[in-house]
Scaffold this active site. Structure first.
Site, PDB file in Angstrom:
ATOM      1  N   SER A 138      46.965  45.659  22.470  1.00 39.85           N
ATOM      2  CA  SER A 138      47.028  46.560  23.715  1.00 39.85           C
ATOM      3  C   SER A 138      47.537  48.044  23.566  1.00 39.85           C
ATOM      4  O   SER A 138      48.567  47.862  22.796  1.00 39.85           O
ATOM      5  CB  SER A 138      47.687  45.607  25.087  1.00 39.85           C
ATOM      6  OG  SER A 138      47.569  46.545  25.919  1.00 39.85           O
ATOM      7  N   TYR A 151      54.542  41.092  29.134  1.00 42.83           N
ATOM      8  CA  TYR A 151      53.304  41.552  28.565  1.00 42.83           C
ATOM      9  C   TYR A 151      53.488  41.924  27.269  1.00 42.83           C
ATOM     10  O   TYR A 151      52.785  41.832  26.121  1.00 42.83           O
ATOM     11  CB  TYR A 151      52.257  41.941  29.586  1.00 42.83           C
ATOM     12  CG  TYR A 151      50.898  42.017  28.953  1.00 42.83           C
ATOM     13  CD1 TYR A 151      50.062  40.935  28.651  1.00 42.83           C
ATOM     14  CD2 TYR A 151      50.371  43.499  28.571  1.00 42.83           C
ATOM     15  CE1 TYR A 151      48.671  41.256  28.036  1.00 42.83           C
ATOM     16  CE2 TYR A 151      49.178  43.702  27.905  1.00 42.83           C
ATOM     17  CZ  TYR A 151      48.294  42.714  27.893  1.00 42.83           C
ATOM     18  OH  TYR A 151      46.937  42.774  27.227  1.00 42.83           O
TER      19      TYR A 151
HETATM   20  N1  LIG Z   1      41.427  43.630  30.422  1.00 44.53           N
HETATM   21  C1  LIG Z   1      42.536  44.677  30.080  1.00 44.53           C
HETATM   22  O1  LIG Z   1      42.875  45.826  30.876  1.00 44.53           O
HETATM   23  C2  LIG Z   1      42.827  44.638  28.535  1.00 44.53           C
HETATM   24  C3  LIG Z   1      43.607  45.819  28.075  1.00 44.53           C
HETATM   25  C4  LIG Z   1      44.072  45.565  26.998  1.00 44.53           C
HETATM   26  C5  LIG Z   1      44.188  44.543  25.979  1.00 44.53           C
HETATM   27  N2  LIG Z   1      43.518  43.342  26.440  1.00 44.53           N
HETATM   28  C6  LIG Z   1      43.406  42.096  25.847  1.00 44.53           C
HETATM   29  O2  LIG Z   1      42.081  41.575  25.476  1.00 44.53           O
HETATM   30  C7  LIG Z   1      42.263  40.378  25.471  1.00 44.53           C
HETATM   31  C8  LIG Z   1      40.823  39.898  26.553  1.00 44.53           C
HETATM   32  O3  LIG Z   1      41.397  40.260  27.827  1.00 44.53           O
HETATM   33  P1  LIG Z   1      40.278  40.023  28.999  1.00 44.53           P
HETATM   34  O4  LIG Z   1      40.574  41.400  29.677  1.00 44.53           O
HETATM   35  O5  LIG Z   1      39.006  39.932  28.525  1.00 44.53           O
HETATM   36  O6  LIG Z   1      40.829  39.038  29.992  1.00 44.53           O
HETATM   37  P2  LIG Z   1      40.225  37.739  30.539  1.00 44.53           P
HETATM   38  O7  LIG Z   1      39.017  38.308  31.112  1.00 44.53           O
HETATM   39  O8  LIG Z   1      41.234  37.258  31.816  1.00 44.53           O
HETATM   40  O9  LIG Z   1      39.984  36.511  29.563  1.00 44.53           O
HETATM   41  C9  LIG Z   1      40.871  36.093  28.943  1.00 44.53           C
HETATM   42  C10 LIG Z   1      40.429  34.877  28.033  1.00 44.53           C
HETATM   43  O10 LIG Z   1      41.461  34.210  27.358  1.00 44.53           O
HETATM   44  C11 LIG Z   1      41.130  32.806  27.624  1.00 44.53           C
HETATM   45  N3  LIG Z   1      42.576  32.061  27.500  1.00 44.53           N
HETATM   46  C12 LIG Z   1      43.824  32.542  28.232  1.00 44.53           C
HETATM   47  N4  LIG Z   1      44.804  31.519  27.923  1.00 44.53           N
HETATM   48  C13 LIG Z   1      44.259  30.788  26.916  1.00 44.53           C
HETATM   49  C14 LIG Z   1      44.689  29.770  26.389  1.00 44.53           C
HETATM   50  N5  LIG Z   1      46.169  29.325  26.542  1.00 44.53           N
HETATM   51  N6  LIG Z   1      44.062  28.890  25.519  1.00 44.53           N
HETATM   52  C15 LIG Z   1      42.714  29.319  25.245  1.00 44.53           C
HETATM   53  N7  LIG Z   1      41.987  30.498  25.995  1.00 44.53           N
HETATM   54  C16 LIG Z   1      42.729  31.142  26.644  1.00 44.53           C
HETATM   55  C17 LIG Z   1      40.571  32.688  29.015  1.00 44.53           C
HETATM   56  O11 LIG Z   1      39.927  31.327  29.063  1.00 44.53           O
HETATM   57  P3  LIG Z   1      40.354  30.021  29.865  1.00 44.53           P
HETATM   58  O12 LIG Z   1      40.929  30.672  31.107  1.00 44.53           O
HETATM   59  O13 LIG Z   1      38.863  29.404  29.982  1.00 44.53           O
HETATM   60  O14 LIG Z   1      41.296  29.664  29.053  1.00 44.53           O
HETATM   61  C18 LIG Z   1      39.485  33.872  28.877  1.00 44.53           C
HETATM   62  O15 LIG Z   1      38.490  33.442  28.156  1.00 44.53           O
HETATM   63  C19 LIG Z   1      43.477  39.815  25.873  1.00 44.53           C
HETATM   64  O16 LIG Z   1      44.112  39.409  24.883  1.00 44.53           O
HETATM   65  C20 LIG Z   1      44.083  40.913  26.567  1.00 44.53           C
HETATM   66  O17 LIG Z   1      45.468  40.939  26.567  1.00 44.53           O
HETATM   67  C21 LIG Z   1      43.092  43.515  27.910  1.00 44.53           C
END
Ligand SMILES: NC(=O)c1ccc[n+]([C@@H]2O[C@H](COP(=O)([O-])OP(=O)(O)OC[C@H]3O[C@@H](n4cnc5c(N)ncnc54)[C@H](OP(=O)(O)O)[C@@H]3O)[C@@H](O)[C@H]2O)c1
Length: 280
Positions: A138, A151
């Site tokens: 991130s 975070y």
């Molecule tokens: N959205 C942003 O603004 C942003 C910005 C920079 C980086 N990121 C990074 O991008 C990645 C994806 O984020 P996103 O925005 O797509 O988030 P999201 O829509 O909330 O999805 C998160 C995913 O992680 C899974 N997950 C969470 N904890 C878990 C665990 N303990 N074991 C297995 N699966 C788990 C969730 O599935 P379940 O709930 O079914 O487990 C879900 O599939 C993350 O690493 C995040 O830090 C996001």
């Protein structure tokens, strides 16, 4: 000659970025193991693709027993040459008032889980002629940001892990790299975060744009990629001149604090900066 197809483990596949990654990767995959804690969205994802290419594996990456079981499943089905550590969680707000369970959840899902899973899959990755681990970092893995202490700790840690393991495996066939999105339109971000991003003029990408950039990175030689030119610039500036970035964030602090406890109220304690000083 047709290009070799990837054999992939993708965690967090049911989330916003994960589903978009699944869409761009499935056509290039011989096998795509999609991982998450909740079964229905993973099953729905798998049904979208024919021939059993997409295989749902339901479990918690912070649970060592699940990680072992996943590694066994992967071994039984011929191994993998690409691990994408994408699963993650985020809680925004005052560090002083944040529950310990939320802090632990971030460190475990964003840092411990990827470490355990990478270690468990290393024998399988090392058995392939070439292989990659790509960790999803991130912008906040480069810039300490108010409201994101837990975070940031987890994503800074993931970046350190990526760098150290890449160097440890530099003379092997396994590359370890970091792909860092900026703010992205997924449900990971609460209404307070979205309102804050809007108030601060911070850009937000679509998950599809993130997935397209990821696909380009997958074929590129670079060790890391940061989404967004201003974010990439400020993350480099933060490494070289941290006081400049600290000063900018200090001026934004009253605005940022407004969003700690009131989910979507507009900032009222101080005027917004007249220039978009630090869009993250
Ligand atoms: N959205 C942003 O603004 C942003 C910005 C920079 C980086 N990121 C990074 O991008 C990645 C994806 O984020 P996103 O925005 O797509 O988030 P999201 O829509 O909330 O999805 C998160 C995913 O992680 C899974 N997950 C969470 N904890 C878990 C665990 N303990 N074991 C297995 N699966 C788990 C969730 O599935 P379940 O709930 O079914 O487990 C879900 O599939 C993350 O690493 C995040 O830090 C996001």
């Amino acid at each position: 000659m047709s290009k070799p197809r990837y054999r992939i483990v993708l965690t967090g596949a049911s989330g916003g970025i994960g589903q978009a990654l699944c869409r761009v990767l499935a056509p290039q995959a011989a096998r795509l193991f999609v991982v998450g804690r909740q079964s229905p969205p993973l099953q729905a994802l798998a049904r979208q693709y024919a021939d059993g290419v997409v295989v749902p594996v339901c479990g918690d990456i912070t649970d060592p027993a699940f990680v072992d079981a996943l590694a066994q499943t992967v071994r039984d089905q011929g191994g993998v040459d690409l691990l994408i550590n994408n699963a993650g969680v985020s809680t925004f707000g005052s560090f002083a008032e944040m529950g310990g369970d939320r802090i632990a959840e971030m460190v475990q899902a964003n840092l411990l889980g990827p470490l355990l899973l990478t270690q468990a899959l290393l024998p399988s990755l090392q058995a392939m002629p070439t292989a990659q681990v790509i960790n999803i970092g991130s912008t906040l893995g480069y810039i300490g940001y108010p409201g994101y202490a837990g975070y940031c700790a987890s994503k800074f840690g993931l970046r350190g892990f990526t760098e150290a393991l890449a160097r440890e495996l530099a003379d092997t066939s396994v590359r370890v790299r970091l792909f860092s999105p900026r703010a992205t339109q997924t449900t990971m971000n609460s209404s307070a975060v979205r309102a804050m991003n809007q108030a601060l003029g911070s850009a937000e990408d679509s998950p599809e744009a993130v997935a397209e950039a990821f696909l380009r990175f997958l074929e590129a030689p670079s060790a890391d990629f940061r989404m967004g030119q201003p974010e990439a610039f400020f993350s480099r500036l933060n490494q070289v001149f941290p006081r400049l970035v600290a000063g900018s964030l200090r001026r934004q602090l009253p605005t940022i604090r407004t969003f700690f406890s009131s989910p979507s109220s507009p900032p009222s304690t101080s005027p917004l900066p007249t220039t978009k000083e630090l869009p993250l």
